[in-house]
Design a protein around this motif. Structure first.
Motif, PDB file in Angstrom:
ATOM      1  N   TRP A 147     -31.030  -9.044  36.700  1.00 56.20           N
ATOM      2  CA  TRP A 147     -32.101  -8.638  37.616  1.00 56.20           C
ATOM      3  C   TRP A 147     -32.135  -7.125  37.815  1.00 56.20           C
ATOM      4  O   TRP A 147     -33.143  -6.570  38.273  1.00 56.20           O
ATOM      5  CB  TRP A 147     -31.928  -9.333  38.957  1.00 56.20           C
ATOM      6  CG  TRP A 147     -32.072 -10.814  38.882  1.00 56.20           C
ATOM      7  CD1 TRP A 147     -31.075 -11.740  38.815  1.00 56.20           C
ATOM      8  CD2 TRP A 147     -33.304 -11.556  38.844  1.00 56.20           C
ATOM      9  NE1 TRP A 147     -31.583 -13.010  38.741  1.00 56.20           N
ATOM     10  CE2 TRP A 147     -32.960 -12.941  38.759  1.00 56.20           C
ATOM     11  CE3 TRP A 147     -34.649 -11.206  38.881  1.00 56.20           C
ATOM     12  CZ2 TRP A 147     -33.914 -13.944  38.708  1.00 56.20           C
ATOM     13  CZ3 TRP A 147     -35.610 -12.200  38.826  1.00 56.20           C
ATOM     14  CH2 TRP A 147     -35.241 -13.554  38.739  1.00 56.20           C
ATOM     15  N   ASP A 148     -31.057  -6.471  37.446  1.00 58.47           N
ATOM     16  CA  ASP A 148     -30.995  -5.022  37.592  1.00 58.47           C
ATOM     17  C   ASP A 148     -31.975  -4.313  36.651  1.00 58.47           C
ATOM     18  O   ASP A 148     -32.254  -3.124  36.843  1.00 58.47           O
ATOM     19  CB  ASP A 148     -29.567  -4.543  37.318  1.00 58.47           C
ATOM     20  CG  ASP A 148     -29.362  -3.083  37.680  1.00 58.47           C
ATOM     21  OD1 ASP A 148     -29.547  -2.749  38.866  1.00 58.47           O
ATOM     22  OD2 ASP A 148     -29.055  -2.275  36.774  1.00 58.47           O
ATOM     23  N   TYR A 159     -35.111  -4.682  36.506  1.00 59.83           N
ATOM     24  CA  TYR A 159     -36.299  -4.292  37.264  1.00 59.83           C
ATOM     25  C   TYR A 159     -36.040  -3.033  38.083  1.00 59.83           C
ATOM     26  O   TYR A 159     -36.928  -2.188  38.224  1.00 59.83           O
ATOM     27  CB  TYR A 159     -36.741  -5.444  38.163  1.00 59.83           C
ATOM     28  CG  TYR A 159     -37.333  -6.605  37.390  1.00 59.83           C
ATOM     29  CD1 TYR A 159     -38.674  -6.614  37.027  1.00 59.83           C
ATOM     30  CD2 TYR A 159     -36.553  -7.691  37.003  1.00 59.83           C
ATOM     31  CE1 TYR A 159     -39.223  -7.664  36.318  1.00 59.83           C
ATOM     32  CE2 TYR A 159     -37.091  -8.744  36.287  1.00 59.83           C
ATOM     33  CZ  TYR A 159     -38.420  -8.728  35.941  1.00 59.83           C
ATOM     34  OH  TYR A 159     -38.959  -9.772  35.216  1.00 59.83           O
ATOM     35  N   ARG A 160     -34.832  -2.907  38.587  1.00 61.18           N
ATOM     36  CA  ARG A 160     -34.508  -1.677  39.318  1.00 61.18           C
ATOM     37  C   ARG A 160     -34.489  -0.486  38.371  1.00 61.18           C
ATOM     38  O   ARG A 160     -34.954   0.601  38.726  1.00 61.18           O
ATOM     39  CB  ARG A 160     -33.149  -1.829  40.002  1.00 61.18           C
ATOM     40  CG  ARG A 160     -32.763  -0.624  40.877  1.00 61.18           C
ATOM     41  CD  ARG A 160     -31.313  -0.703  41.299  1.00 61.18           C
ATOM     42  NE  ARG A 160     -30.421  -0.705  40.142  1.00 61.18           N
ATOM     43  CZ  ARG A 160     -30.082   0.393  39.473  1.00 61.18           C
ATOM     44  NH1 ARG A 160     -30.573   1.580  39.831  1.00 61.18           N
ATOM     45  NH2 ARG A 160     -29.273   0.314  38.450  1.00 61.18           N
ATOM     46  N   ARG A 161     -33.986  -0.677  37.162  1.00 58.15           N
ATOM     47  CA  ARG A 161     -33.956   0.403  36.171  1.00 58.15           C
ATOM     48  C   ARG A 161     -35.376   0.835  35.809  1.00 58.15           C
ATOM     49  O   ARG A 161     -35.631   2.029  35.591  1.00 58.15           O
ATOM     50  CB  ARG A 161     -33.191  -0.052  34.921  1.00 58.15           C
ATOM     51  CG  ARG A 161     -31.713  -0.298  35.157  1.00 58.15           C
ATOM     52  CD  ARG A 161     -31.071  -1.010  33.970  1.00 58.15           C
ATOM     53  NE  ARG A 161     -31.183  -0.221  32.745  1.00 58.15           N
ATOM     54  CZ  ARG A 161     -30.803  -0.661  31.544  1.00 58.15           C
ATOM     55  NH1 ARG A 161     -30.319  -1.899  31.416  1.00 58.15           N
ATOM     56  NH2 ARG A 161     -30.916   0.113  30.481  1.00 58.15           N
ATOM     57  N   LEU A 182     -38.087   0.539  37.807  1.00 62.02           N
ATOM     58  CA  LEU A 182     -38.664   1.217  38.966  1.00 62.02           C
ATOM     59  C   LEU A 182     -38.085   2.609  39.159  1.00 62.02           C
ATOM     60  O   LEU A 182     -38.746   3.491  39.723  1.00 62.02           O
ATOM     61  CB  LEU A 182     -38.443   0.370  40.227  1.00 62.02           C
ATOM     62  CG  LEU A 182     -39.215  -0.957  40.283  1.00 62.02           C
ATOM     63  CD1 LEU A 182     -38.807  -1.762  41.505  1.00 62.02           C
ATOM     64  CD2 LEU A 182     -40.714  -0.722  40.279  1.00 62.02           C
ATOM     65  N   ASP A 183     -36.846   2.809  38.709  1.00 66.56           N
ATOM     66  CA  ASP A 183     -36.211   4.128  38.819  1.00 66.56           C
ATOM     67  C   ASP A 183     -36.648   5.082  37.719  1.00 66.56           C
ATOM     68  O   ASP A 183     -36.274   6.267  37.745  1.00 66.56           O
ATOM     69  CB  ASP A 183     -34.683   3.982  38.788  1.00 66.56           C
ATOM     70  CG  ASP A 183     -34.142   3.342  40.061  1.00 66.56           C
ATOM     71  OD1 ASP A 183     -34.870   3.339  41.074  1.00 66.56           O
ATOM     72  OD2 ASP A 183     -33.003   2.821  40.035  1.00 66.56           O
TER      73      ASP A 183
END
Length: 297
Positions: free
Chosen positions: A74-75, A77-79, A81-82
């Motif tokens: 799930w990380d 998606y954070r990558r 967005l960053d």
């Protein structure tokens, strides 16, 4: 009571062969229709499922033939967005789609109302002009339009050349609304005018409340078009990364992460998610508006 007990029970006659054949045919038709519906649903759903599952894979597994993630990353998606500029693309797209949709709806409703309910000389010609504009590809007029917006008004590198024209109506939106407004009986408008309502008040108080499905359909069509528009931002905003939209920025993101298919798929999911959610919550009004458009012409 004794007579009722002594009376033999009547046996139910077995169904005739013709009735059994009819029941079997109905059952087989039910199976065929539902099987076809399931097949069509899978045909449209499986690509989205593949994109979603790939977005949750690791970098190495995304390049393999595996269909199910070993570990749910799930990380990813954070990558995404960053990533530098991704949130800016999101904000630009929301502004472009939101403002453009509002301007298109506001500017198209009066024109559609006039073409549907007013009787004036040249109305048929005006309707033909609207229909002819629907047949005109945007690529045909892109050069003079670009020279006007970029050279005369110096608005290149922004989204304003795409947003400002929406304040003057859209041919497809006008035609769709016009077709829907023709389904509203003229008796309602006549009653409003008898009560002292002018044309503008009749439009706002009588016509618009009855035309909500049509307005919703037009708004959704325009929102989807602006959200997915790639050609316009490529022409006017390509020189300024701060004005990129998601559709154009996604191409740049794919070029920078051409081997990281998990991140590319995660970015694709983030681009598609708002459109899917909007359609999911507004599909009833959308389908009703499109269905009632062709009832009367």
């Amino acid at each position: 009571m004794t007579q009722l007990l002594d009376k033999p029970l009547e046996s139910k006659a077995p169904p005739s062969p013709a009735r059994r054949t009819a029941h079997r045919r109905v059952f087989l038709e039910w199976i065929a229709v539902h099987s076809l519906g399931i097949a069509v649903a899978l045909f449209f759903t499986l690509p989205f499922l593949f994109v979603f599952l790939t977005s949750l894979m690791s970098d190495s597994q995304a390049l393999s033939r595996d269909l199910i993630p070993d570990t749910w990353e799930w990380d990813n998606y954070r990558r995404v967005l960053d990533t530098a500029g991704f949130l800016t693309w999101w904000r630009n797209t929301l502004f472009y789609a939101g403002v453009g949709t509002v301007l298109t709806v506001i500017s198209s409703i009066p024109v559609a109302y006039a073409l549907a309910k007013f009787r004036f000389r040249g109305r048929s010609l005006a309707l033909m002009l609207v229909i002819s504009m629907m047949m005109l590809p945007p690529q045909v007029i892109i050069i003079p339009m670009y020279l006007f917006w970029a050279k005369q008004l110096d608005l290149s590198g922004t989204l304003w050349p795409l947003i400002i024209p929406m304040a003057f109506g859209d041919a497809f939106s006008i035609f769709l609304l016009r077709q829907f407004l023709t389904t509203i009986p003229d008796e309602y408008l006549d009653a409003a005018k008898v009560d002292g309502c002018g044309d503008l008040r009749t439009l706002l108080r009588v016509v618009l409340p009855m035309a909500k499905p049509g307005v919703a359909a037009v708004a959704l069509f325009q929102f989807f078009y602006a959200w997915n528009d790639y050609f316009g931002p490529q022409i006017y905003a390509s020189e300024n990364p701060g004005a990129w939209t998601l559709s154009y920025g996604l191409e740049s993101f794919k070029g920078a992460h051409h081997t990281d298919w998990n991140l590319t798929m995660a970015a694709t999911v983030l681009v598609m998610a708002p459109v899917i959610l909007v359609f999911f919550f507004a599909q009833k009004a959308f389908v009703e508006g499109v269905t009632l458009t062709g009832v009367k012409g």
